[in-house]
Design an enzyme around this catalytic site. Sequence first.
Site, PDB file in Angstrom:
ATOM      1  N   LYS A  57     -12.195  -6.738  -4.693  1.00  0.00           N
ATOM      2  CA  LYS A  57     -12.431  -5.816  -3.586  1.00  0.00           C
ATOM      3  C   LYS A  57     -12.629  -4.392  -3.975  1.00  0.00           C
ATOM      4  O   LYS A  57     -13.673  -3.566  -3.460  1.00  0.00           O
ATOM      5  CB  LYS A  57     -11.122  -5.867  -2.392  1.00  0.00           C
ATOM      6  CG  LYS A  57     -11.090  -7.217  -1.704  1.00  0.00           C
ATOM      7  CD  LYS A  57      -9.822  -7.433  -1.023  1.00  0.00           C
ATOM      8  CE  LYS A  57      -9.776  -8.798  -0.272  1.00  0.00           C
ATOM      9  NZ  LYS A  57      -8.452  -9.167   0.239  1.00  0.00           N
ATOM     10  N   GLN A 101      -2.645  -6.929   1.752  1.00  0.00           N
ATOM     11  CA  GLN A 101      -3.013  -8.206   0.960  1.00  0.00           C
ATOM     12  C   GLN A 101      -2.033  -9.104   1.176  1.00  0.00           C
ATOM     13  O   GLN A 101      -1.033  -8.980   0.963  1.00  0.00           O
ATOM     14  CB  GLN A 101      -3.451  -8.086  -0.656  1.00  0.00           C
ATOM     15  CG  GLN A 101      -3.756  -9.104  -1.179  1.00  0.00           C
ATOM     16  CD  GLN A 101      -5.169  -9.706  -0.918  1.00  0.00           C
ATOM     17  OE1 GLN A 101      -6.231  -8.821  -0.909  1.00  0.00           O
ATOM     18  NE2 GLN A 101      -5.332 -10.944  -0.876  1.00  0.00           N
ATOM     19  N   ASP A 124      -9.452  -5.455   8.043  1.00  0.00           N
ATOM     20  CA  ASP A 124      -9.316  -7.023   7.876  1.00  0.00           C
ATOM     21  C   ASP A 124      -9.296  -7.620   9.239  1.00  0.00           C
ATOM     22  O   ASP A 124      -9.468  -8.918   9.314  1.00  0.00           O
ATOM     23  CB  ASP A 124      -7.818  -7.583   7.540  1.00  0.00           C
ATOM     24  CG  ASP A 124      -7.844  -8.182   6.087  1.00  0.00           C
ATOM     25  OD1 ASP A 124      -9.031  -8.710   5.667  1.00  0.00           O
ATOM     26  OD2 ASP A 124      -6.914  -8.472   5.296  1.00  0.00           O
TER      27      ASP A 124
END
Length: 291
Positions: A57, A101, A124
Amino acid sequence: MSASNPRLLDGKALAKKILSELKIKIDQFQPKIGRPPGLAVLMVGDNPASAVYVRNKEKACQKVGIATMGQHFTGNATQAELEQVIAQLNQDERVDGILVQLPLPKHLDSIALLRCIDPDKDADGLHEVNLGKLVRSESGLRSCTPAGVMKILKEYDLNPAGKKAVVIGRSILVGKPVALMLLEANATVTIAHSYTSDLGAVCREADILVAAAGRPEMITRDMIKPGAIVIDVGINRVEKEGKSKLVGDVAFAEVAELASYITPVPGGIGPMTVAMLLSNTVQSYAKKAKD
Ligand code: NAD
């Protein structure tokens, strides 16, 4: 229709194209906003798979000109400590996206942490406000992996409207949101899960089959309707011929003999997920030009 030569849904190539479009967009907005977009990635502990995902990422961010404010916490980080960091990032003008994460170590409450993120910085798309907007078909930040599935279908002109779609898996991360997105796109959607009886019969109904169970190569040829579009979300590390290898939830070679379109693993939904994360960050950033 059966297809001896299915078309590969090339997520890697599409992600590359999306990244170059994002770069152009960032270059356009930067003079007006006066800074690059910023994404803060919070990682807790030493899960090796998570470390690889975070690195990918951050590398992608560098390519397009998104500043990353990564923070790595030891596995002992407390809920209060992380909540405080998220509160600071919510206030930080340079940050457009915040990503925690997952998975987190067991002592942490991931739902409560996701709830602390400002919904406008929820890169997200997992905050309950954004998931709620998805349920209501309102615009908002969409969760990345499901958005990646929809984007690749669109790119190849595969309109779900009127089709039977079967999603295997009902997680908040993938299964449920992708089912809602397919519904939003007017498919007739079935969600299968670990309690589904006769999974093969359910899958054989599918014009579009999305596998997100996390079970290596569980979808075999006998579970496929000839001509089906097969989207493999699964990422599983297995030992094969003495080597460690990534495979999806779909037995690719045999299923490819029947499918009309299929995503590979790796190179399918994985890169699309990263592209959608960056796209969400840039979407939040671009809003600043209008504020
Ligand atoms: P999860 O473990 O939270 O959920 C798995 C779901 O699959 C559950 O709802 C369960 O009911 C269902 N399931 C499990 N075994 C089943 C079986 N035998 N038959 C039918 N249903 C079954 O997993 P998740 O977070 O949703 O992830 C699923 C997979 O997708 C994993 O392999 C994960 O690594 C992968 N993933 C990939 C990306 C990507 O970027 N490509 C992103 C997220 C997750």
